[in-house]
Design a protein around this motif. Structure first.
Motif, short mmCIF file in Angstrom:
data_model
loop_
_atom_site.label_atom_id
_atom_site.label_comp_id
_atom_site.label_asym_id
_atom_site.label_seq_id
_atom_site.Cartn_x
_atom_site.Cartn_y
_atom_site.Cartn_z
N TYR A 192 -7.80 1.03 2.35
CA TYR A 192 -8.11 -0.37 2.08
C TYR A 192 -8.31 -1.18 3.35
O TYR A 192 -7.66 -0.93 4.37
N THR A 193 -9.19 -2.18 3.24
CA THR A 193 -9.27 -3.24 4.24
C THR A 193 -8.85 -4.54 3.57
O THR A 193 -9.05 -4.73 2.36
N PHE A 194 -8.27 -5.44 4.36
CA PHE A 194 -7.84 -6.76 3.89
C PHE A 194 -8.51 -7.80 4.78
O PHE A 194 -8.39 -7.74 6.02
N VAL B 290 0.87 -1.16 0.00
CA VAL B 290 0.00 0.00 0.00
C VAL B 290 0.92 1.22 0.00
O VAL B 290 1.58 1.51 1.00
N ASP B 291 0.99 1.88 -1.14
CA ASP B 291 1.80 3.08 -1.36
C ASP B 291 3.30 2.79 -1.39
O ASP B 291 3.79 1.80 -0.82
N VAL C 237 -6.23 -0.33 6.89
CA VAL C 237 -5.25 0.75 6.72
C VAL C 237 -6.03 2.04 6.50
O VAL C 237 -6.77 2.15 5.51
N ILE C 238 -5.89 2.99 7.43
CA ILE C 238 -6.60 4.27 7.30
C ILE C 238 -5.72 5.40 7.85
O ILE C 238 -5.53 5.52 9.06
N THR C 239 -5.17 6.17 6.94
CA THR C 239 -4.46 7.40 7.31
C THR C 239 -4.93 8.49 6.36
O THR C 239 -5.79 8.27 5.51
N LEU D 255 -7.80 -13.68 -0.32
CA LEU D 255 -7.62 -12.39 0.33
C LEU D 255 -8.52 -11.37 -0.34
O LEU D 255 -8.36 -11.06 -1.53
N ASP D 256 -9.48 -10.84 0.41
CA ASP D 256 -10.40 -9.83 -0.11
C ASP D 256 -9.85 -8.44 0.23
O ASP D 256 -9.63 -8.13 1.41
N ILE D 257 -9.68 -7.61 -0.78
CA ILE D 257 -9.20 -6.24 -0.59
C ILE D 257 -10.33 -5.30 -0.97
O ILE D 257 -10.82 -5.34 -2.10
#
Length: 262
Positions: A129-131, A26-27, A140-142, A112-114
């Protein structure tokens, strides 16, 4: 499912997530050379990446994106507006590495669901995103100015969070930044403070073992110890005692967290 916060902060962000079949970034907010160093520290190789998930076009999230994608032939996933905003910022990306990941949709890779979800930030079309796999969930939340009820619906009851705890409001207000930048950070399209992050956490965590990684700390307006203390105290005021089922962890701008299985 395993993950490591490779780096998180004002200067650059990258998070690694894998299962037994696939691995994602992620990034890529750091240089290609630095990314290779971080991968070596968790005993992984970027040549095995299945894809890079882009959250938005700000430089601390895409600095090394083009270099890494081209060198390792890694597919890049972003929504249409973010692709448009990245034009001219990441160099030439071959068409066979360009993929679209629409807002609020799910892609599945080997169990794996994204899932992508919208946040409130001053970018073209920012999303995080959530995994999820086998009943386990990583969020992941920023880079959001606030956490809306809609966001909370996506991120509720996770087993692990990489959660923004960007600034201490007093440090920001008294600091050296121009007022225009302070106003941006404090706005609904800026970044959440330590206290606001903790209030949101209290609304979404479930009474089960939960790991929260405090992320995207401002190098000028926060400190790890202060973020942990502020989040702990605010959670306690909401009736949640850290160390019972919820544990807080630091992240760092230059070194990865250990690879954790959830």
């Amino acid at each position: 499912m395993r993950f490591s916060v490779l780096a998180s902060g004002s200067s650059g962000n990258a998070i690694y997530v894998e299962n037994d079949e696939h691995s994602f970034l992620v990034d890529v907010g750091l240089s290609g050379k630095k990314m290779e160093q971080l991968f070596a520290e968790i005993d992984r190789d970027m040549k095995n990446l299945s894809g890079i998930l882009v959250t938005h076009e700000h430089s601390d999230h895409i600095k090394g994106l083009g270099v890494v994608a081209r060198k390792y032939n890694v597919p890049i996933f972003a929504n249409a507006k973010t692709w448009g905003a990245m034009d001219g910022l990441v160099g030439n990306i071959p068409s066979d590495l360009r993929y679209h990941f629409d807002m609020e949709t799910v892609k599945t890779y080997g169990g794996l669901d994204i899932q992508s979800f919208a946040v409130s930030h001053d970018a073209a079309d920012p999303m995080f995103y959530t995994f999820q796999q086998d009943g386990r969930k990583l969020v992941v939340i920023t880079d959001t100015g606030y956490v809306s009820d809609r966001m909370k619906g996506y991120i509720a009851a996770a087993d692990a969070y990489v959660f923004e705890s960007n600034h201490d409001v007093s440090m920001l207000q008294m600091g050296k930044y121009p007022w225009s930048i302070k106003r941006r950070i404090l706005s609904d399209v800026g970044h959440v403070s330590n206290e606001d992050a903790a209030v949101a956490m209290a609304d979404v965590v479930a009474e089960k073992p939960t790991q929260i990684y405090l992320a995207h700390l401002s190098k000028d307006n926060n400190m790890k110890e202060l973020a942990r203390m502020s989040v702990t105290q605010t959670l306690e005021s909401c009736g949640i005692i850290t160390g019972e089922y919820l544990n807080l962890h630091d992240t760092d701008a230059n070194s990865p967290t250990r690879l954790v299985t959830i």
